[in-house]
Design a protein around this motif. Structure first.
Motif, PDB file in Angstrom:
ATOM      1  N   ARG A 126      37.315  43.194  48.468  1.00  0.00           N
ATOM      2  CA  ARG A 126      38.026  43.638  49.668  1.00  0.00           C
ATOM      3  C   ARG A 126      37.218  44.687  50.419  1.00  0.00           C
ATOM      4  NH1 ARG A 126      44.136  45.646  49.424  1.00  0.00           N
ATOM      5  NH2 ARG A 126      44.579  43.554  50.130  1.00  0.00           N
TER       6      ARG A 126
ATOM      7  N   LYS B  72      50.593  40.969  37.992  1.00  0.00           N
ATOM      8  CA  LYS B  72      50.654  39.949  39.050  1.00  0.00           C
ATOM      9  C   LYS B  72      50.811  40.598  40.423  1.00  0.00           C
ATOM     10  CE  LYS B  72      52.454  36.183  36.232  1.00  0.00           C
ATOM     11  NZ  LYS B  72      53.566  35.253  36.022  1.00  0.00           N
ATOM     12  N   GLU B  73      51.658  41.617  40.505  1.00  0.00           N
ATOM     13  CA  GLU B  73      51.848  42.317  41.778  1.00  0.00           C
ATOM     14  C   GLU B  73      50.570  43.027  42.206  1.00  0.00           C
ATOM     15  OE1 GLU B  73      55.207  44.882  41.098  1.00  0.00           O
ATOM     16  OE2 GLU B  73      56.638  43.213  41.234  1.00  0.00           O
ATOM     17  N   ARG B  74      49.882  43.639  41.247  1.00  0.00           N
ATOM     18  CA  ARG B  74      48.646  44.366  41.575  1.00  0.00           C
ATOM     19  C   ARG B  74      47.578  43.425  42.094  1.00  0.00           C
ATOM     20  NH1 ARG B  74      44.929  47.896  37.475  1.00  0.00           N
ATOM     21  NH2 ARG B  74      43.417  48.588  39.034  1.00  0.00           N
TER      22      ARG B  74
ATOM     23  N   ALA C 159      47.978  40.522  43.486  1.00  0.00           N
ATOM     24  CA  ALA C 159      48.408  40.025  44.798  1.00  0.00           C
ATOM     25  C   ALA C 159      48.129  41.066  45.870  1.00  0.00           C
ATOM     26  CB  ALA C 159      49.890  39.655  44.770  1.00  0.00           C
ATOM     27  N   SER C 160      48.386  42.345  45.564  1.00  0.00           N
ATOM     28  CA  SER C 160      48.143  43.399  46.551  1.00  0.00           C
ATOM     29  C   SER C 160      46.651  43.580  46.828  1.00  0.00           C
ATOM     30  CB  SER C 160      48.756  44.720  46.094  1.00  0.00           C
ATOM     31  OG  SER C 160      48.011  45.282  45.028  1.00  0.00           O
ATOM     32  N   LEU C 161      45.807  43.176  45.877  1.00  0.00           N
ATOM     33  CA  LEU C 161      44.358  43.251  46.062  1.00  0.00           C
ATOM     34  C   LEU C 161      43.787  41.999  46.728  1.00  0.00           C
ATOM     35  CD1 LEU C 161      43.391  44.917  42.670  1.00  0.00           C
ATOM     36  CD2 LEU C 161      43.151  45.943  44.946  1.00  0.00           C
ATOM     37  N   GLY C 162      44.646  41.037  47.031  1.00  0.00           N
ATOM     38  CA  GLY C 162      44.200  39.874  47.781  1.00  0.00           C
ATOM     39  C   GLY C 162      44.062  38.580  47.015  1.00  0.00           C
TER      40      GLY C 162
END
Length: 125
Positions: A72, A92-94, A96-99
Motif C-alpha cells: 500500500r 480477517k478485518e486487519r 481487509a483494511s490493508l487492502g
C-alpha cells in the motif's frame, strides 16, 4: 486479464502444493512465481507486474501483514488473497483494511481457490 500469480509462503511444502493447485486451475495461461519470504515477495512486486498474490500471513521477518502494508505505501499493485490458518475475525478485518481482496483458510481447498480465482477472472468456468 490475469497473467501472473505470485505464491508467497515460507513453507516450501505449502508453496509447492499451492503452486500445483494454481497451475492445475489456470493451466498454461498464467505465469506462476514464488517467494519464500516477505522480503523476496516485495522484491518481485517492485520489479515486475504481478496480478494476484497468494500471501501467507505468518512468516519470519516481514510478515504477510507487513507485505500488505508495504504494498500500500509503495503503491505496488496486485490483488492479494491471504492464505492463513489464522482465521480469527480480527486477522480477517486487519488484512481487509490493508487492502486484501480475499481470504482463504489454510490448508487451501482447491474449491475455495477455484472460487476466488474465478471471481478475480483468472479462470473461466
Amino acid at each position: 486479464m490475469i497473467s501472473s500469480i505470485l505464491v508467497v509462503d515460507d513453507s516450501k511444502s505449502s508453496r509447492k502444493i499451492n503452486l500445483a493447485m494454481v497451475r492445475e486451475l489456470t493451466g498454461e495461461n498464467v505465469t506462476c512465481l514464488e517467494a519464500d519470504s516477505g522480503e523476496v515477495a516485495l522484491d518481485i512486486l517492485g520489479s515486475q507486474r504481478v496480478d494476484v498474490v497468494l500471501l501467507d500471513l505468518t512468516m519470519p521477518g516481514i510478515s504477510g501483514f507487513d507485505v500488505l502494508a508495504q504494498m500500500r505505501s509503495k503503491h505496488l499493485h496486485g490483488r492479494v488473497i491471504v492464505v492463513s490458518a489464522d482465521i480469527q475475525r480480527l486477522a480477517k478485518e486487519r488484512v481487509a483494511s490493508l487492502g486484501a481482496t480475499g481470504f482463504i483458510e489454510k490448508p487451501i481447498k482447491i474449491e475455495a481457490l477455484r472460487a476466488m480465482l474465478t471471481q478475480l477472472g483468472a479462470i473461466h468456468e
